[in-house]
Write an enzyme that holds these catalytic residues in place. Structure first.
Site, PDB file in Angstrom:
ATOM      1  N   HIS A 293      -2.458  -2.859  -6.431  1.00 31.59           N
ATOM      2  CA  HIS A 293      -2.915  -2.513  -5.085  1.00 31.59           C
ATOM      3  C   HIS A 293      -4.425  -2.702  -4.981  1.00 31.59           C
ATOM      4  O   HIS A 293      -5.200  -1.900  -5.478  1.00 31.59           O
ATOM      5  CB  HIS A 293      -2.519  -1.062  -4.755  1.00 31.59           C
ATOM      6  CG  HIS A 293      -2.916  -0.653  -3.372  1.00 31.59           C
ATOM      7  ND1 HIS A 293      -3.281   0.625  -3.043  1.00 31.59           N
ATOM      8  CD2 HIS A 293      -3.009  -1.380  -2.229  1.00 31.59           C
ATOM      9  CE1 HIS A 293      -3.596   0.663  -1.759  1.00 31.59           C
ATOM     10  NE2 HIS A 293      -3.435  -0.530  -1.251  1.00 31.59           N
TER      11      HIS A 293
ATOM     12  N   ASN B 273      -4.064   6.343  -0.749  1.00 28.51           N
ATOM     13  CA  ASN B 273      -3.587   6.430   0.629  1.00 28.51           C
ATOM     14  C   ASN B 273      -2.790   7.701   0.881  1.00 28.51           C
ATOM     15  O   ASN B 273      -2.743   8.204   1.992  1.00 28.51           O
ATOM     16  CB  ASN B 273      -2.761   5.190   0.988  1.00 28.51           C
ATOM     17  CG  ASN B 273      -3.657   3.998   1.291  1.00 28.51           C
ATOM     18  OD1 ASN B 273      -4.840   4.168   1.562  1.00 28.51           O
ATOM     19  ND2 ASN B 273      -3.101   2.799   1.228  1.00 28.51           N
TER      20      ASN B 273
ATOM     21  N   SER C  41       0.823  -1.210   0.000  1.00 26.25           N
ATOM     22  CA  SER C  41       0.000   0.000   0.000  1.00 26.25           C
ATOM     23  C   SER C  41       0.854   1.257   0.000  1.00 26.25           C
ATOM     24  O   SER C  41       0.350   2.338  -0.294  1.00 26.25           O
ATOM     25  CB  SER C  41      -0.881   0.066   1.235  1.00 26.25           C
ATOM     26  OG  SER C  41      -1.353  -1.165   1.622  1.00 26.25           O
TER      27      SER C  41
ATOM     28  N   GLU D  55      -5.497  -0.077  -7.909  1.00 22.19           N
ATOM     29  CA  GLU D  55      -4.438   0.834  -8.349  1.00 22.19           C
ATOM     30  C   GLU D  55      -3.361  -0.010  -9.023  1.00 22.19           C
ATOM     31  O   GLU D  55      -2.837  -0.954  -8.421  1.00 22.19           O
ATOM     32  CB  GLU D  55      -3.842   1.597  -7.164  1.00 22.19           C
ATOM     33  CG  GLU D  55      -4.721   2.738  -6.678  1.00 22.19           C
ATOM     34  CD  GLU D  55      -4.122   3.502  -5.482  1.00 22.19           C
ATOM     35  OE1 GLU D  55      -4.455   4.671  -5.315  1.00 22.19           O
ATOM     36  OE2 GLU D  55      -3.328   2.910  -4.713  1.00 22.19           O
TER      37      GLU D  55
END
Ligand code: 3H9
Length: 691
Positions: A429, A479, A408, A441
């Site tokens: 991801h 994130n 991540s 992602e």
């Protein structure tokens, strides 16, 4: 005889004529389709040789609705409700023969036919609310007349699709075909010749009592979290029980036209097209993806198991590996349990459960992965651990295998450098639960080959995920933005807000959950470990809020420990005076006098934090287009789709306003908060994200 050179053809074999709509890709009811359909119905009415008609579609699907691309333009005649009325009013029976998806206007055409037959794999739905609209061609009025008010309220307000079997149970359709759809539809039409015509608009609605009806509408509004269309669609469906068809349709049309010009609908249409545009990455035209059928997953924790399920569901051959028998059987139990639950709830047939379980193999150690086309690691989030694993995989995997990491945050360039084939390394991801969440992602390193990126996109399509391609940075798109958003939420605590106030403000903004409630659900310990890891490099002048650290030191890791930002009793979240005291102490330590902070200020500061970071992400070319950011935030982080994502919304709010707020934050929050150059530049040149 065959007539019509447009997208609608009439083949007038006696006694049953075939009206065929052929408007690729999804037979949307463009102006030419509407005009063709009307002409065909008029010909059926006029021609004495024809005694009944079947409406069917060419290509992959029945009509999937109105042409969304026409919504920005003034409506052109003939209007769909009039065409559909002409079908229903026909003095000769008309049968809808449905394959693929009958959605929106397509479902409305079927509803107005005098009988409906569908292939077993066909689905029906009125998804207009997902575009910020209500059905505009009789859907809210005819559906309740066929399926009753209770089912209609559910379908018009959720936009959910039903498969043929459920449609038959609900009486939305009359038959499911077992051999040849068109032939069986023609037989059905023949049976109806000479019988009284059953017009949907003349049926009586099986209603529900008015008290439970209003309770249902209130519940629909609450669940819509600020989206207007679901409540409006439900109200219209209620009218079907009281008003004659014509009056109900007039009210429906009025609402449809008003919503069509609304900001919410513009935002949702943007979301619809953006989710498709992300899959077309500039520069990848003509690049062939690598073939992938055999997939290896390293790590059978929550993430690894979810990824394995996602691949098995999409028909891949999956092998899950772990370092010990114990970890492996825990993973296997997790996967089996998920399928058992799906089976028990009726979402999965026994046969499908068997197939999925069969598709997943298990082994200890990586050596059994040598025949895999793609290997995804989902092991502990630690750079050294991942690098060692990739070094090991490099010696085992055949040439051309794609090595993917589900990290991540970590630097995938460094992970790729541990192998002799960095061009084959990519980030995939997934979001938790990986078999449910739509976002993926795809992270390309400085060395990732184009055909590896293209393979990521092709995989996403098979997995039915929404992919966003980005480059390496800490936290990638989602994130990275989330950590800014969380940071701002914590500043708000220090200045005077309490966790439940921040959460409530953001929930009323349209997020399904506020950041503190989310953090309790996900567990505070992982972020704590990351903060400890990053602590040595943190700028000592940065405004750092340590409330979360103190919660963790007290063993409050969120729901799983019964307490975090809230206290949980019987699963219910409650405000905890212990947390209130911690927050107040934090303000004191900082020397801040606590003040009342309005929901509006909370919402606006969070939005500014998101937009400012998104501008940096665009400046650094982590993603190519503003729509990439919007798609990530809407599909992975709960940003309300009816706002169109943060950047679509920023254009509407005004970038000057956002810049002013960003500057104010830079002054008040100091180091750690810089105004994005891209934001300054856009305001100076009056450039919008979506010109
Ligand atoms: C409505 O009907 C209003 C009425 O009540 C009243 C009117 C008065 N229009 O999704 P895909 C394009 S509102 C224009 O990748 P799939 C799509 O952009 C409408 N274009 O394929 C894409 O183009 P491109 C209610 C449309 O197999 C291509 O078709 N209906 C439309 O994964 C392929 O689409 C809906 O909301 C459209 N209506 O899924 C249905 N639909 O290749 C919306 C698709 O250039 N559509 N395109 O990117 C869907 O849910 C899915 O497209 C569908 C196929 C399930 C049909």
């Amino acid at each position: 005889m065959t007539a019509g050179d447009g997208p609608v053809r009439l083949t007038s074999t006696s006694p049953v004529a075939l009206i065929e709509i052929d408007n690729p890709p999804v037979n949307a009811t463009s102006q030419a389709v509407r005009a063709g359909l009307l002409a065909a119905i008029q010909e059926v009415e006029r021609n004495p040789q024809i005694e009944a008609a079947v409406i069917a579609c060419a290509g992959r699907t029945f009509v999937a609705g109105a042409d969304i691309r026409e919504f920005g333009q003034p409506p052109r005649e003939p209007h769909l409700p009039d065409v559909i009325d002409a079908i229903e009013d026909s003095s000769k029976p008309v049968v809808a023969a449905v394959h693929g998806t009958a959605l929106g206007g397509g479902c409305e055409i079927a509803l107005a036919c005098h009988a409906r037959i569908a292939e077993p794999s066909a689905s029906f739905g009125l998804p207009e609310v997902k575009l910020g609209l209500v059905p505009g061609a009789g859907g809210t009025q005819r559906l309740p007349r066929l399926v009753g008010l209770e089912a209609a309220l559910d379908l018009v307000s959720s936009g959910r699709m039903v498969k043929a079997a459920e449609a038959l149970r609900l009486r939305l359709i009359d038959r499911i075909s077992s051999r040849d759809l068109r032939q069986e539809a023609t037989e059905l039409a023949r049976e109806l010749i000479g019988k009284p015509i059953r017009r949907t608009g003349e049926q009586v609605v099986a209603g529900i009592d008015s008290q439970s009806a209003s309770a249902k509408v209130a519940e629909i509004r609450r669940k819509a979290r600020g989206a207007e269309a679901p409540g409006r669609a439900a109200e219209l469906a209620l009218l079907a029980a009281d008003l004659p068809l014509k009056e109900g349709m007039a009210r429906e049309r009025e609402t449809f036209l008003a919503l069509r010009g609304s900001e919410q609908s513009a935002a949702l249409r943007h979301a619809f097209f953006a989710e498709r545009e992300v899959t077309r990455l500039p520069g990848l035209d003509g690049v062939e993806p690598r073939p992938v059928q055999k997939v290896g997953i390293v790590g059978a924790g929550t993430m690894g198991s979810g990824i394995a399920i996602a691949f098995a569901d999409a028909g891949f051959d999956v092998k899950v590996v772990e370092t010990s028998e114990q970890a492996l059987s825990a993973g296997e139990a997790r996967i089996t349990d998920t399928y058992e639950k799906q089976f028990a709830s009726g979402r999965l047939s026994a046969a499908a459960r068997g197939e999925r379980l069969q598709a997943i193999g298990y082994a200890v150690g990586t050596s059994s992965l040598s025949d895999r086309d793609l290997v995804i690691e989902a092991v502990f989030e630690d750079l050294d651990v991942k690098r060692a694993l990739f070094r090991d995989l490099d010696t085992i995997l055949k040439p051309g295998t794609i090595l993917a990491t589900n990290t991540s945050y970590l630097d995938i360039n460094l992970i790729a450098a541990a192998t002799s084939r960095p061009a084959d390394v990519v980030g995939l991801h997934f979001f938790s639960p990986a078999n449910v969440m739509k976002l993926l992602e795809i992270v390309r390193t400085d060395a990732t080959a184009d055909d590896v990126v293209a393979t990521g996109l092709a995989l996403a399509k098979r997995l039915r995920k929404i992919p966003v391609v980005c480059r390496v940075c800490d936290g990638f798109v989602g994130n990275r933005i989330l950590s800014r958003y969380r940071q701002q939420a914590e500043y708000l605590l220090e200045e005077g807000a309490l966790p439940h106030e921040v959460d409530a403000a953001l929930e009323s903004f349209g997020f399904p959950m506020g950041p503190f409630a989310v953090s309790d659900l996900a567990g505070l310990d992982i972020a704590w470990a990351r903060r400890k890891r990053l602590a040595p490099n943190r700028d000592p002048r940065e405004r750092y809020v340590d409330i979360a650290d103190r919660l963790c030191e007290a063993g409050r890791f969120g729901r799983k420990t019964g307490a975090g930002w809230y206290r949980y009793e019987g699963g219910k979240r409650e405000i905890d005076p212990v947390v209130t005291a911690l927050v107040e102490e934090a303000s004191q330590r900082r020397g801040l006098t606590r003040r009342t902070i309005s929901a509006e200020e909370i919402q606006s500061r969070i939005r500014t934090a998101i937009v400012n970071e998104a501008c940096k992400i665009l400046d650094e070319r982590i993603v190519e287009r503003p729509l990439d950011v919007d798609v990530v935030m809407m599909n992975g982080y709960g940003y309300p789709a009816w706002r169109g994502g943060p950047l679509f919304e920023a254009d509407r709010v005004g970038l000057q306003f956002i810049l002013d707020q960003a500057k104010e934050r830079a002054e008040l929050d100091g180091p750690g908060w810089e105004v994005a150059e891209g934001l300054v530049r856009r305001v100076a040149s009056a450039e919008k994200f979506y010109p």
